[in-house]
Motif scaffolding. Structure first.
Motif, PDB file in Angstrom:
ATOM      1  N   GLY A  56      59.215  -9.174-103.539  1.00 55.91           N
ATOM      2  CA  GLY A  56      59.401  -8.010-102.688  1.00 55.91           C
ATOM      3  C   GLY A  56      60.480  -7.071-103.165  1.00 55.91           C
ATOM      4  N   GLY A  57      60.646  -5.991-102.420  1.00 51.20           N
ATOM      5  CA  GLY A  57      61.632  -4.977-102.742  1.00 51.20           C
ATOM      6  C   GLY A  57      61.345  -3.723-101.949  1.00 51.20           C
ATOM      7  N   ARG A  58      62.025  -2.642-102.311  1.00 52.03           N
ATOM      8  CA  ARG A  58      61.875  -1.387-101.579  1.00 52.03           C
ATOM      9  C   ARG A  58      61.772  -0.231-102.567  1.00 52.03           C
ATOM     10  NH1 ARG A  58      62.974  -0.517 -96.353  1.00 52.03           N
ATOM     11  NH2 ARG A  58      64.247  -2.412 -96.263  1.00 52.03           N
ATOM     12  N   ILE A  59      60.902   0.721-102.228  1.00 57.77           N
ATOM     13  CA  ILE A  59      60.748   1.946-103.005  1.00 57.77           C
ATOM     14  C   ILE A  59      61.060   3.119-102.083  1.00 57.77           C
ATOM     15  CG2 ILE A  59      59.137   3.403-104.290  1.00 57.77           C
ATOM     16  CD1 ILE A  59      57.566   0.778-104.913  1.00 57.77           C
ATOM     17  N   MET A 114      68.941   3.428 -95.909  1.00 59.40           N
ATOM     18  CA  MET A 114      67.540   3.031 -96.030  1.00 59.40           C
ATOM     19  C   MET A 114      67.404   1.769 -96.856  1.00 59.40           C
ATOM     20  SD  MET A 114      65.887   6.831 -96.684  1.00 59.40           S
ATOM     21  CE  MET A 114      64.153   6.335 -96.721  1.00 59.40           C
ATOM     22  N   ALA A 115      68.178   1.700 -97.931  1.00 53.42           N
ATOM     23  CA  ALA A 115      68.113   0.545 -98.824  1.00 53.42           C
ATOM     24  C   ALA A 115      68.676  -0.718 -98.188  1.00 53.42           C
ATOM     25  CB  ALA A 115      68.866   0.850-100.115  1.00 53.42           C
ATOM     26  N   SER A 116      69.583  -0.558 -97.231  1.00 58.88           N
ATOM     27  CA  SER A 116      70.285  -1.714 -96.666  1.00 58.88           C
ATOM     28  C   SER A 116      69.471  -2.464 -95.613  1.00 58.88           C
ATOM     29  CB  SER A 116      71.608  -1.261 -96.043  1.00 58.88           C
ATOM     30  OG  SER A 116      71.375  -0.503 -94.857  1.00 58.88           O
ATOM     31  N   LEU A 117      68.390  -1.870 -95.153  1.00 62.79           N
ATOM     32  CA  LEU A 117      67.598  -2.521 -94.119  1.00 62.79           C
ATOM     33  C   LEU A 117      66.921  -3.774 -94.655  1.00 62.79           C
ATOM     34  CD1 LEU A 117      65.820   0.583 -92.543  1.00 62.79           C
ATOM     35  CD2 LEU A 117      67.724  -0.716 -91.565  1.00 62.79           C
ATOM     36  N   PRO A 118      66.704  -4.787 -93.818  1.00 60.68           N
ATOM     37  CA  PRO A 118      65.895  -5.931 -94.239  1.00 60.68           C
ATOM     38  C   PRO A 118      64.464  -5.474 -94.478  1.00 60.68           C
ATOM     39  CG  PRO A 118      66.295  -6.018 -91.880  1.00 60.68           C
ATOM     40  CD  PRO A 118      67.153  -4.901 -92.414  1.00 60.68           C
ATOM     41  N   LEU A 119      63.730  -6.201 -95.297  1.00 63.52           N
ATOM     42  CA  LEU A 119      62.409  -5.744 -95.696  1.00 63.52           C
ATOM     43  C   LEU A 119      61.387  -5.763 -94.571  1.00 63.52           C
ATOM     44  CD1 LEU A 119      62.131  -7.229 -99.300  1.00 63.52           C
ATOM     45  CD2 LEU A 119      62.500  -4.835 -98.624  1.00 63.52           C
ATOM     46  N   ALA A 165      61.958  -4.137 -91.918  1.00 66.18           N
ATOM     47  CA  ALA A 165      62.212  -2.849 -91.261  1.00 66.18           C
ATOM     48  C   ALA A 165      62.177  -1.757 -92.326  1.00 66.18           C
ATOM     49  CB  ALA A 165      63.560  -2.852 -90.554  1.00 66.18           C
ATOM     50  N   ASN A 166      61.696  -0.577 -91.934  1.00 67.45           N
ATOM     51  CA  ASN A 166      61.532   0.478 -92.925  1.00 67.45           C
ATOM     52  C   ASN A 166      61.715   1.849 -92.285  1.00 67.45           C
ATOM     53  OD1 ASN A 166      60.829   1.593 -95.498  1.00 67.45           O
ATOM     54  ND2 ASN A 166      58.760   1.994 -94.758  1.00 67.45           N
TER      55      ASN A 166
END
Length: 253
Positions: A137-140, A228-233, A235-236
């Motif tokens: 996982g991760g965030r974009i 935005m980056a600090s949220l757990p995956l 939450a978005n």
């Protein structure tokens, strides 16, 4: 996972919003890969991070519109840090502010390559890496623009590509749920960078007049991206608008 073990990749990190966000992510404890066309500009960003930061920062000269260059960027990221937790698709450009019918094909294509093909290629590469790593996982985060909803005069290539980015954000958010990859977008209005310096002298408005427009400190953009980056995956922030309060956006035209 703590920020001290997280890895972020920022495109267009050699100036403006990209530089501010790369430095803010580094200050928040991330290892940061800085991508951009010019190595000297990326080196200046690293220099601003201060002494003792070299091990946490990696500069990779990159043309985001070139598939081979993007492939090399993500290979170097994985080689250096072993994973990727955040991609900030920030690199972007505009075309000369001329009537649409006067734009050349080359001017149109240059904007599409950087603003749309680049984020697509980087998103593809990020998904592949984020799917395969453990934990998965991760965030974009995509850098959109309020121009996608309320364009400026003579901005067809920029407006069209930024409108398309909103579609890419939604598709990525939908298609990547199964891989624990979140995708969101930040739309920015008049951050004070070199790119918006001309606003201090006045820019053309929809009615043909020229007016000075308010700007805001780019730090507010960087803080928003870090949030935005600090949220757990689980939450978005799907879409966020950060803008100079008094700029002409609501009611533009």
């Amino acid at each position: 996972m703590s920020n001290t073990s997280r890895v972020a990749l920022v495109t267009g990190a050699g100036s403006g919003i990209g530089r501010a966000c790369a430095l803010a992510l580094h200050a928040a404890g991330y290892h940061v890969v800085l991508a951009g066309r010019r190595l000297d500009a990326l080196a200046q960003t690293i220099a601003q991070a201060g002494t003792g930061s070299a091990a946490q920062l990696l500069a990779v000269p990159t043309d985001v519109g070139d598939p081979a260059s993007v492939k090399a960027l993500f290979a170097k990221t994985e080689q250096a840090f072993g994973r990727l937790d955040l991609l900030f698709n920030n690199a972007g450009m505009g075309a000369p502010a001329v009537p649409m019918e006067e734009l050349s094909y080359e001017q149109w294509k240059a904007v599409v390559d950087v603003n749309l093909t680049g984020p697509f290629l980087c998103t593809q590469a990020a998904i592949r890496l984020m799917k395969s790593q453990s934990p998965q996982g991760g965030r974009i985060i995509n850098n959109g623009s309020i121009s996608a909803y309320a364009p400026r005069p003579f901005s067809a290539p920029y407006t069209a590509t930024k409108h398309a980015i909103s579609g890419l954000t939604r598709s990525t958010a939908l298609d990547c749920r199964r891989y624990n990859i979140a995708c969101g977008q930040i739309d920015i209005g008049n951050a004070a960078t070199d790119m918006t310096e001309r606003m201090a002298a006045g820019v053309i408005q929809a009615d043909g007049s020229t007016k000075v427009e308010p700007r805001m400190n780019v730090k507010h953009v960087a803080d928003a991206v870090v949030h935005m980056a600090s949220l757990p995956l689980d939450a978005n922030v799907l879409f966020m608008t950060v803008m100079a309060t008094n700029m002409p956006f609501v009611g533009r035209g």
